[in-house]
Structures are given as C-alpha cells and as structure tokens.
Design an enzyme around this catalytic site. Sequence first.
Site, mmCIF file in Angstrom:
data_model
loop_
_atom_site.group_PDB
_atom_site.id
_atom_site.type_symbol
_atom_site.label_atom_id
_atom_site.label_comp_id
_atom_site.label_asym_id
_atom_site.label_seq_id
_atom_site.Cartn_x
_atom_site.Cartn_y
_atom_site.Cartn_z
ATOM 1 N N ASP A 130 0.871 -1.174 0.000
ATOM 2 C CA ASP A 130 0.000 0.000 0.000
ATOM 3 C C ASP A 130 0.909 1.227 0.000
ATOM 4 O O ASP A 130 2.134 1.125 0.094
ATOM 5 C CB ASP A 130 -0.972 -0.007 1.189
HETATM 6 C C1 NOJ Z 1 -3.854 4.053 -0.039
HETATM 7 C C2 NOJ Z 1 -5.047 3.142 0.095
HETATM 8 O O1 NOJ Z 1 -5.013 2.487 1.344
HETATM 9 C C3 NOJ Z 1 -5.153 2.106 -1.008
HETATM 10 O O2 NOJ Z 1 -6.378 1.440 -0.880
HETATM 11 C C4 NOJ Z 1 -5.012 2.749 -2.353
HETATM 12 O O3 NOJ Z 1 -5.127 1.772 -3.366
HETATM 13 C C5 NOJ Z 1 -3.671 3.450 -2.414
HETATM 14 N N1 NOJ Z 1 -3.603 4.479 -1.394
HETATM 15 C C6 NOJ Z 1 -3.424 4.076 -3.788
HETATM 16 O O4 NOJ Z 1 -4.255 5.150 -3.976
#
Ligand code: NOJ
Length: 742
Positions: free
Chosen positions: A277
């Site tokens: 993430d």
């Molecule tokens: C953080 C989020 O937790 C995740 O779900 C997302 O895909 C990423 N950012 C990218 O935007």
Amino acid sequence: MATQAQTLLDQLPPERRAEVEERVESLLAELSLEQKVGQLNQLNADFATGTAVGDMDVEQGILDGDIGSVLNFADVEEARHFQELAVEESDHGVPLVLALDVIHGHRTIFPIPLGEAASWNPEMAALSARVAATEAAADGVHWTFAPSVDVGRDPRWGRVMEAAGEDPYLASEISNARVRGFQGEDLAADDTVLACAKHYVGYGASEAGREYNTVDISETNLREVHLPPFEACLDAGVGSVMNAFNLYERIPASSNETLVNDLLRSELGFEDVVVSDWNSFGELVEHGVAGDLREVARACIEAGSDVDMVSGAYATELVELVEDGVVDESLVDAAVRRLLTVKGALGLFEDPYRYFDEERQSRRILTEDHREAAREVARESQVLLKNESDVLPVDDGASVALVGGLADSATDMLGAWRAEGDPDDVTTLRTTLADRLDDLTYVEGCSRDGAVDDAQLAAAVEAVTAADLAVVAVGERYSQTGEAASRAHLDLPGDQRRLLEALVETDTPVAAVLFNGRPLAIDWTAEHVPAILEAWFPGVEAGPAIADVLLGEYNPSGRLPMCFPVTEGQIPIYYNRLRTGRPAENADVDLTEPPADPAEKYMSRYLDVPNEPLYAFGHGETYTEFTYTDVSLDTATITSADTLSVTVTVENTGERSGTEVVQVYLNDLVASRARPVRELVRFENVDLDAGEAATVSFELTAADLEFWTADDEYAAEPGEFEVQVGRAADDIVAVETFELVE
Ligand code: NOJ
C-alpha cells in the site's frame, strides 16, 4: 476455505501461456539487476493519498528504467507519453503497467461498494465492476486497486464504505463477483483490467475504528473472518493483492512472511503480484520494526511482497543488498517474474498501447447503457429501514416537500473514491423529483454540512406543514467517509436532528432518505421518523434510482450488509458474534436499573442499552409482505460425503410484486473452538408477484461446516447443527437441526 488460487498463467490458453512465459524468461535474462529492481518500483504521477515520498522524477525514472508501474496518472495522453518513454526511449523497452483506484465506477459512478453489497446480489457487483473496467480500460487504465475486501465490523472506520460489510460469506460472494467483473474472461481484452484484492489482511480490525491504527487479532479470527473474501478473490483468479497497513502478530503486513509467503503463496497458491500500500514499506520504520530503508527492503522482499508503491525502499536499497550478498537475487527475480507475467497477461508485450485510444474512450465512457446499469444497481442497493403506516411509497398526486441540502448535492452522491467521476454527471434527487412530481416544493432546510439556521428551519416547517408528505435528505458528506475519515460519533452530523425534530412536530408524515458511507447511530430518528430509506451514496443515477423507490416504481429489496448500532458504545457489533459464557440475548430486563437478581446482573450485557443493534444484519423492509412455510431438511443425518438440502416455501402475501432475500444461517452447537451464534451460509433473491409462491432449495455440504479447529486445521467436526432460515439475522423464522456423522 482450502482455496487454491487460479493464477494468471492458469487462466491463459496454452499457446498464450507459453508465449508469455517465454517472453518473461527472456526479459529476466536480459535485464540488469538495476533494471529488474526498477520494475519493482511504483511511482505516483498525479494526486497523492499520503505523504509524497522520495524525490524521483516520474518521467526521468521511466527513461532511466527505474520505474515498472505508475499510479494516479491524469489521462490517456499522459499515459501514452509515459508508455512511449518506457517502450521507445528507455534501454530495456519493457512496457509500464498503469494503475488507478477504480473502486465503484470509473466515470459512470455506481453506489459505494457497501451500498452495492446491500443488494445482496453478486450479479450487481459483477455488473458495476464490468462497466467500471470497460470505462477504465478505455481511459488507459490497466490495473485497478479494487476490490477492497476488508471485513468491517466497526462503523467508526471510514473505509467500511469501500468493501462489503461485516459478514465473511456475503463479502466473499460480492468480492468474487467484483473480480470477475473487472478481469472478465481475458485480461488482454480492451475492456478488462487487472483487479487487486486489498488490503491483505486484517485492516478492517483497526482498533477503535481509528484509521491506520494497530490491529491485534488471533489466527482463528484472521482465518475465519478476514481471510475468506481474499480466498474468494483468489478463486475468481484475481491477479494482484495489496498489503495492508496494519500489523499481524506485531509485524506489518508488508513484511510479514507468515502472511505473504506462507499463507498467501504457499498455502493458498497465489502466484501473482503482491503490491504494497502507499508507502506501507516505508512505514515499517514508523512501526519500529526496521531502522532504515535498507532493513525495510530486506524484510519486504524476503516476506514475498513484490511491488513497492512509492516508498522507494526497493529502488534505493535492493541492488546493494543483492551485491552485498544479503538478499538473494533469486528473490528479486521471482518478484520481477510475477510483475512481468502480469504485463504479459494484460497483452502489453504484444501491444503496449492497446489501452490508449481516444476514439474508444468517447464510445465507451458514460454511455446510456452504463447509466442504466448504474441506476439498476442503485435501485437494488437501497434498504428500506422502516416504513410505519405505509408512509412510502408516495401516493399518486400527493404534494411533497423535499428538504435537505443533500437532496441537491451532486458531489456527495458520488461518494468517496470517485476515480474520474464528475458531479456534473449526477442527477440529484431534487432534479428527478421536480421532473416526476406535479406538486413538489424544495427547501434546503439544512445545508449538506448539517448546518441549520432559524430562517431555513422555519421555511422547511412551513413547506412541510403545507404538504402531504415530507421527504428529508439527511446524512453525511461524502468526505466524512472513506480513507482517513474515521468518526467517533456516528449520529447525523451538525444540526440535522434539530431539523428532523421540527419536521416530525408537524402533522405531515416524514420519510427520511439517508446518504452515508457507514451504519449510523440514529436511534432517535428510528424512533420518531416513520419512514427511513437508506440510499448510501448512490452514484450518478442517485435521483432516478431513489425516486423509483420513493414513487413505488421499484419495490425496495436491499438488506443491510452491516448492522446499525443503537449507540457507538456497542461497537464493535456484528451478528455473527461468538457465544459468551454468560449470554444475555433476549434477556427481558429493565435497562434503567442494575438488576437485583444475580442471575440477571452477572450477565454479558449493558446497563443502559440492549445488546442488540438498532437494525440487524440482513434487515430490510419492502412494500409487500412475504411469509415462509414448510421449512425442511431432506435428512436429519449427513456424512462428510453427503449433501443436505434445505427447502423453504416463500409466498408474497402482499399486494405488490417484490424481491425477498431468503437467508440461511448455520449454528454449530458444540465444537472444539467457540463458534458464532449463527453464520450466513446461503442466500437467494426470490422475485415474486403479488400472491405468488416459490419453493427455494439450498444445498449444503460438509465444506460449509468447516472451521479452523482446535487442531489448527480446517475441518467439519461431527455433531449437531442448527439450520436457521430467516429474513434477517434477528428475524429467523424456522430452526431445523441435523447431525454430521463420521
Ligand atoms: C492508499 C489506500 O489504502 C489504497 O487502498 C489505495 O489503493 C492506495 N492508497 C493508492 O491510492
């Protein structure tokens, strides 16, 4: 349970599989160590969902072969430019894979995923993902970071809007359908995108519902509650999985070898890409389990995590770690092989530009068909929480006063995570009702923020007093839900209750329409407002879909995928709770005084609120009535090789056609570990005309009885089970028992 993933290679026809494998291996042999590490580095092009990390320039990084994938690019033009840099100008010529969070629609925005799950109809989830993929692929996107499959039992957590609710089984059915919708039959087709099951795993258990907070769950809880929707995605052939931000056994998910290498890869057979993430690698330092990025990179590659979203740890450290003999190059190769396989499955080696086509873009985005699909899903997502005295649907010719800023707020209808959604595409409830009703008055009454001033309040009361029915839009703003949007208070924000209090004082019946991304604690509203329609954030077709229900053109069929608490103090609250040693379910006790009788006092209960939620999982009213008869099992005893058939006759005894969601729960009476009081195992949407009856059968096997036993294995233990058939977790109409014998 006991899933074996369908890998991306498994899904390819033999000839293409051989081509992809050959191309991947030859690239692996050609690429330098630096270029291989570059493949694992993912950078952000446009907007950020966290602190911007690192100082690598995206264009230069692509040119230098230091970037293998990009997220959050702006448009097809920018995407094509990036791809040209990678394919034509970098030394290695390996195409990029371009990613975006396409969560509930790309440009044609559908209901938020929690709302969509309220349809209890996996085909709705497949449909919206199919449309989203068609539009995203036409807009240059190869890879969506969806579905979110986190089981959510704490509505304070803003991200419950993003997944499918509190139940592992319902979430599994919906998540599986979403993957099928995104990835279609052929990932290389120009209308499919790679899906990503996230956030692996346990993120929904963030303590106190506070975003990014710690998680401390047992292995049993992990396997029984949080893992099943991931397994369902693997069954559907999902090609990527995203690490969660949280800890498991005090080790961050991104560097957690038990979770990634052991459980996901070895046990469940997942062979494709694991992406971090946003900076979740870098956050190992904040978690205090790594001193610097070198330790981070080592831990994450050794755990089996492949692609580094924006932390830069791999880009800056992996080459040296390999050269120093600390990390084996075969680990880098394995990760790169997985990413290159994704690129091959997407057809990017054959044509890196296949997703960039302005002509296709104009033909495939926000079409009438897509809007129609969004309306269908939004209709099925609404849940009629209550409807005293048949306040709804609106009588023909009735004069209606519409109140509430949310009734006319296009931007809120899109919900959080709106990809390319545009408020200008939204038809609001106000617009539709103005169109479809002869006698409509609109008064804002309170702003979309819940602010009420005296003049607005007086105008709302006057309009409502003069009308036959008040429709009052209340709830949250979209930005109060989603990532980084936890709330400790779950009541209606601002002064919305004051507005409702004033309106229910009039003699005009009031129907509240709720817009929100999570269950709310609305006990006052539930007690005083005669009709409540849960609309969630319904997407671009908000107005038409809600009007269809309000005006009786669609009989509401949604059921809650998460229960609504009476108060925040009951959280976490969910229907499939474990038994306690001192159960107080249905205890008929006075909640205003501590009970004098020790048999009543020393029980698992509150002194001031009931244990039960305000609205239970599975709850939802309709404009008709259904009766259940003849619930039966075809046998009282099964072996692990047998099938048990559960049969029920459902009759529509009301006056309108409608859809009943028949729910089947299991209760394992005695087991080696404590089991939930009931667990959903099957459900079916049954469409019935007025007066019509249907007999519905559900087949269960020993696989449905399996759980993570005290021997640390999945097994069904012999003994007695209850089958509970009902309309909701708190509305079981019949209980039958059977026995599993050796
Ligand atoms: C953080 C989020 O937790 C995740 O779900 C997302 O895909 C990423 N950012 C990218 O935007």
